[in-house]
Design an enzyme around this catalytic site. Structure first.
Site, PDB file in Angstrom:
ATOM      1  N   HIS A 251     -64.052 112.791  53.592  1.00 26.59           N
ATOM      2  CA  HIS A 251     -65.055 112.062  54.367  1.00 26.59           C
ATOM      3  C   HIS A 251     -65.874 111.135  53.474  1.00 26.59           C
ATOM      4  O   HIS A 251     -66.429 110.148  53.959  1.00 26.59           O
ATOM      5  CB  HIS A 251     -65.961 113.037  55.118  1.00 26.59           C
ATOM      6  CG  HIS A 251     -65.769 112.980  56.593  1.00 26.59           C
ATOM      7  ND1 HIS A 251     -64.564 113.265  57.198  1.00 26.59           N
ATOM      8  CD2 HIS A 251     -66.606 112.634  57.603  1.00 26.59           C
ATOM      9  CE1 HIS A 251     -64.679 113.116  58.504  1.00 26.59           C
ATOM     10  NE2 HIS A 251     -65.906 112.725  58.782  1.00 26.59           N
TER      11      HIS A 251
ATOM     12  N   LYS B 279     -59.499 111.473  67.400  1.00 28.68           N
ATOM     13  CA  LYS B 279     -59.947 112.587  68.232  1.00 28.68           C
ATOM     14  C   LYS B 279     -59.644 112.314  69.699  1.00 28.68           C
ATOM     15  O   LYS B 279     -59.812 111.206  70.181  1.00 28.68           O
ATOM     16  CB  LYS B 279     -61.453 112.813  68.034  1.00 28.68           C
ATOM     17  CG  LYS B 279     -61.821 113.273  66.631  1.00 28.68           C
ATOM     18  CD  LYS B 279     -63.314 113.490  66.495  1.00 28.68           C
ATOM     19  CE  LYS B 279     -63.684 113.998  65.112  1.00 28.68           C
ATOM     20  NZ  LYS B 279     -65.143 114.206  64.960  1.00 28.68           N
TER      21      LYS B 279
ATOM     22  N   ARG C 190     -59.425 109.473  58.983  1.00 29.21           N
ATOM     23  CA  ARG C 190     -59.709 110.902  58.796  1.00 29.21           C
ATOM     24  C   ARG C 190     -58.514 111.548  58.116  1.00 29.21           C
ATOM     25  O   ARG C 190     -57.370 111.107  58.265  1.00 29.21           O
ATOM     26  CB  ARG C 190     -59.972 111.576  60.142  1.00 29.21           C
ATOM     27  CG  ARG C 190     -61.138 111.003  60.926  1.00 29.21           C
ATOM     28  CD  ARG C 190     -61.260 111.695  62.280  1.00 29.21           C
ATOM     29  NE  ARG C 190     -62.401 111.195  63.062  1.00 29.21           N
ATOM     30  CZ  ARG C 190     -62.320 110.203  63.940  1.00 29.21           C
ATOM     31  NH1 ARG C 190     -61.145 109.598  64.147  1.00 29.21           N
ATOM     32  NH2 ARG C 190     -63.386 109.806  64.607  1.00 29.21           N
TER      33      ARG C 190
END
Length: 318
Positions: free
Chosen positions: A256, A183, A157
């Protein structure tokens, strides 16, 4: 008995004061709940306690189909309206305004399954070449090439890449892999391909020192630096990709896109979906499975080339 209108006013005030929701979100909920109030009134339901699960379910259905005064709503808009209604009734029950929650069993519609965008390997190569060469002398060009090679080579990411520090790569020469923090602080171990390693090496040796020297104060420990020696931001990394995309002729590209392409190309190459799940840092393989849909064109291509009766040409033998 509390009226629907009074319940809506109390709920919206709660969203503003207690929950601190953004003004645009609250305004969207207001519109949805005003429509809900009107629909209930037309059914003779003006008190919160009179509303039944059937009323809520039929309101959801009406959002999909539309009526004389409203066109059908998109699934995402229906979902938002149902969330607003569920929130209203949950609030009313929690506040003791009603005994039951008629919206509890009426779930929002599932969002449409969108295929991730992926670009071809040829398009990836043109994009990387557009960022510049590892033989360049401009430190920003070396940084840009290393950044894009790393994004595509690891499937990371954008926040994970801009968050990297030099110490995270001190072992790269002997162990071409990196530990990324995703995350929720979850870490994962991701190999770094030879192209990305070479681009990073060129940048760290010949590009980064020049950018670090431009720092007014002590240079940032970040791997990727901006022109002032500070950490390259997500917006800055977006800008690097956007400029390379324009030069390559492939404008509709995002960070992305590189992550999606990383996953798609691995699956096309025969990688196990569980391995791709680990590399992407997905908590559930269900999230990763959406990438298998992207490869349907590849499946058709292989089928058409390999199956003896795929192309519709039949033997003349009887």
């Amino acid at each position: 008995m509390v009226s629907v209108a009074d319940g809506v006013r109390g709920y919206l005030q709660y969203l503003v004061v207690e929950r601190g929701l953004a003004a645009n979100t609250v305004e969207s909920y207001r519109r949805d709940l005003n429509r809900y109030t009107e629909v209930l009134a037309a059914r003779g339901k003006t008190a919160l306690g009179d509303v039944t699960p059937l009323d809520v379910a039929e309101f959801r259905a009406a959002l999909h189909t539309g009526d004389d005064n409203h066109p059908p709503l998109a699934t995402s808009s229906v979902g938002r309206a149902v969330v607003a209604v569920r929130g209203l009734h949950a609030f009313a029950r929690a506040q003791g305004l009603t005994v039951d929650d008629p919206a509890h069993e009426v779930a929002p519609p599932p969002p449409p399954r969108r295929l991730p965008k992926a670009i071809t390997i040829d398009e990836i190569e043109r994009l990387l070449d557009a960022a510049g060469s590892t033989d360049d002398t401009d430190p920003r060009v070396l940084r840009d090439r290393a950044l894009l090679e790393f994004l595509y080579g690891t499937g990371a990411r954008i926040s994970e890449v801009t968050g990297l520090d030099v110490d995270d790569l001190d072992h790269l020469a002997r162990d071409p892999a990196v530990r990324l923090t995703g995350k929720g602080g979850k870490q994962r171990y991701v190999p770094v391909g030879s192209y990305a390693v070479r681009a990073l090496d060129a940048y760290l040796v010949r590009g980064r020192p020049a950018l670090a020297a431009a720092a007014v104060r002590r240079a940032s420990p970040a791997v990727f630096l901006n022109a002032r020696g500070g950490r390259l931001t997500r917006q800055g990394a977006w800008g690097v990709l956007r400029e390379a995309a324009v030069r390559s002729g492939k404008i509709d590209v995002s960070p992305h896109t590189l992550r999606h392409s990383f996953a798609t190309h691995l699956l096309d190459g025969g990688a196990d979906i569980r391995v791709v799940q680990e590399l992407l840092g997905h908590a559930s393989v269900t999230t990763t499975q959406v990438y298998t849909l992207v490869t349907v064109d590849k499946l058709r291509e292989v089928y058409a080339a390999a199956h003896p009766r795929a192309l519709g040409s039949q033997s003349s033998k009887s």
